[in-house]
Design an enzyme around this catalytic site. Structure first.
Site, short mmCIF file in Angstrom:
data_model
loop_
_atom_site.label_atom_id
_atom_site.label_comp_id
_atom_site.label_asym_id
_atom_site.label_seq_id
_atom_site.Cartn_x
_atom_site.Cartn_y
_atom_site.Cartn_z
N ASP A 140 28.42 49.56 45.90
CA ASP A 140 27.46 50.50 45.08
C ASP A 140 26.35 49.78 44.76
OD1 ASP A 140 28.79 48.75 43.32
OD2 ASP A 140 28.98 50.08 41.87
N GLY B 217 40.55 45.31 31.50
CA GLY B 217 40.24 44.46 32.38
C GLY B 217 41.06 44.45 33.57
N LEU C 173 40.11 49.20 36.27
CA LEU C 173 39.99 50.69 35.91
C LEU C 173 38.84 50.97 35.18
CD1 LEU C 173 43.97 51.50 35.57
CD2 LEU C 173 42.53 51.56 37.45
N SER D 288 35.64 48.65 30.91
CA SER D 288 34.42 48.45 29.95
C SER D 288 33.32 49.62 30.21
CB SER D 288 33.81 47.18 30.64
OG SER D 288 33.96 46.97 31.91
N ASP E 62 30.91 52.83 38.26
CA ASP E 62 31.94 52.93 37.18
C ASP E 62 31.36 53.80 36.09
OD1 ASP E 62 32.88 51.14 38.57
OD2 ASP E 62 32.97 49.54 37.34
N TYR F 244 32.17 37.95 41.33
CA TYR F 244 31.48 38.93 41.34
C TYR F 244 30.00 39.05 41.60
CZ TYR F 244 30.10 44.06 40.87
OH TYR F 244 29.48 45.38 40.93
C1 GLA Z 1 33.31 46.88 39.66
C2 GLA Z 1 31.72 47.05 39.26
C3 GLA Z 1 31.26 48.39 40.40
C4 GLA Z 1 31.55 48.05 41.61
C5 GLA Z 1 32.97 47.71 41.96
C6 GLA Z 1 33.30 47.33 43.13
O1 GLA Z 1 33.90 47.91 39.06
O2 GLA Z 1 31.29 47.49 37.81
O3 GLA Z 1 29.98 48.54 40.07
O4 GLA Z 1 30.69 47.27 42.25
O5 GLA Z 1 33.37 46.51 40.96
O6 GLA Z 1 33.18 48.37 44.09
#
Ligand code: GLA
Length: 385
Positions: free
Chosen positions: A36, A121, A124, A127, A171, A221
């Site tokens: 994304d 956390g 899913l 947040s 998300d 991340y």
């Molecule tokens: C987390 C991030 C999303 C996306 C996913 C991995 O959920 O919040 O924006 O990058 O990881 O696909």
């Protein structure tokens, strides 16, 4: 937890009645992971678990945050802006309020009681669920008329600027815009989207929580985010592209020599091939070819494990078990990874047996049990008053 349970808890804590109730789901991503923020297409859907909010305005100019899942509470004076304090749960709804205030919307004091039935956390989107829930509730209660897409964008800012995670839009968009029995195909560059039928007939969507604590997930991340940016910069010497996912495999193969660093090359290869898998997955869903869809899920997991390196032995163990289980046709990690959840498509009639066999298999190798449950695909954020 029923609405009347939440109402009673609200009454006990605030000595008054809540005036509104809202719900926002969590999400799973079916395919299209870690793309994304690379301008790719993703395929999430909202699930039946999520976060609930009972809320009422107050006249004391206070923002009161309480949650049935956590003992920490916050009572803050109404100000024109806020910043993150520590790592407490209430930073997420506070961030949503901060960004609403930044858009010059006026609000009053609020008494808020949250409750989540989403494991927190675990990938899913607990947040995004609480952020979008708060922003939507305030937009409704103060008649701010913020569209759901704008709520998703505002809550992405909460993650990026208030919390400090360089996440993409997936998300927040999924939990705001989810639709029952549909997967969302979202172009994360243009925000164009369509609903795809997620008709899985004799199968169920199993969610398996690895129960692994996601230590350092945020810094890893952000590291992946930076690696993709660095790979794109090198490719741009010869290719015109705004995002890694603007590039197809053939073009990448002709120019990958520009990336001298093997790690950056792997990251880019994942993003580019994952984006192509999403396109194939859309065709498979439209053709009702669930087996093909399942194969693409396994291929996605493999790429996240080998190229993007965000899986780990817990999630790999779940996917390995699933790939050898006769009535499972596809499985992969979902969300950011580094622990968290996997999803699997399992024959309905075998779901109990799948779970019964997976739990000891996992425990023997990892040392503790995973949690296995089946989820329905549900609607996005909504007023339940
Ligand atoms: C987390 C991030 C999303 C996306 C996913 C991995 O959920 O919040 O924006 O990058 O990881 O696909």
């Amino acid at each position: 937890m029923t609405k009347s349970d939440l109402q009673e808890n609200f009454r006990n804590r605030f000595h008054k009645e809540p005036t509104h109730f809202f719900f926002c789901p969590g999400r799973v991503n079916l395919i299209g992971e870690h793309i994304d923020y690379n301008g790719g297409k993703v395929m999430p859907c909202a699930i039946s678990f999520g976060t609930y909010l009972a809320i009422a305005k107050n006249t004391d100019k206070k923002l009161n945050f309480q949650c049935l899942n956590f003992s920490e509470t916050a009572e803050l004076h109404l100000q024109s802006s806020y910043s993150k304090t520590g790592r407490e749960w209430f930073n997420y709804p506070l961030g949503a309020i901060h960004h609403i205030l930044q858009n010059d919307h006026a609000i009053s004091g609020l008494d808020m009681l949250f409750y989540g039935d989403l494991p927190i956390g675990t990938g899913l989107s607990s947040s995004a669920s609480i952020e979008v829930l708060t922003a939507y509730a305030i937009s409704e209660m103060f008649e701010l008329s913020i569209s759901k897409t704008d709520i998703a964008l505002l809550c992405k800012k909460v993650e990026n600027e208030f919390i400090g995670l360089n996440s993409g839009i997936m998300d927040q968009f999924a939990v705001a815009m989810g639709k029952k029995d549909k997967a969302i195909l979202l172009n994360c560059d243009t925000l164009e989207y369509e609903y795809l039928p997620f008709e899985i007939g004799d199968y169920v969507l199993a969610i398996i929580n690895s129960n692994k604590q996601r230590a350092l997930a945020e810094s890893k991340y952000n590291e992946r985010f930076a690696e993709c940016g660095a790979a794109l910069k090198l490719l741009k010497k010869e290719i015109e592209a705004n995002h890694l996912c603007d590039i197809d495999s053939a073009t990448f193969n002709a120019h990958r020599h520009l990336i001298k660093d093997a790690v950056l090359e792997k990251r880019a290869l994942h993003a580019i091939t994952e984006n192509e898998r999403v396109k194939e997955a859309k065709l498979a869903l439209e053709a009702g070819d669930l087996k093909k869809f399942g194969m693409l899920m396994y291929a996605s997991h493999q790429s996240l494990k080998e190229l993007y390196e965000v899986s780990g032995k817990e999630l790999d163990t779940i996917v390995e078990f699933s790939s050898n289980y006769k009535d499972c046709i596809g499985a992969r990690m979902t969300g950011a990874g580094f622990g968290g959840c996997a999803i699997a498509l399992v024959k309905k009639e075998s779901f109990n047996d799948f779970s019964k066999q997976l739990i000891p298999y996992y425990k023997e190798r990892i040392g503790y049990e995973p949690q296995v449950f089946a989820s329905k695909i549900g609607d996005g954020v909504r007023d339940m008053s």
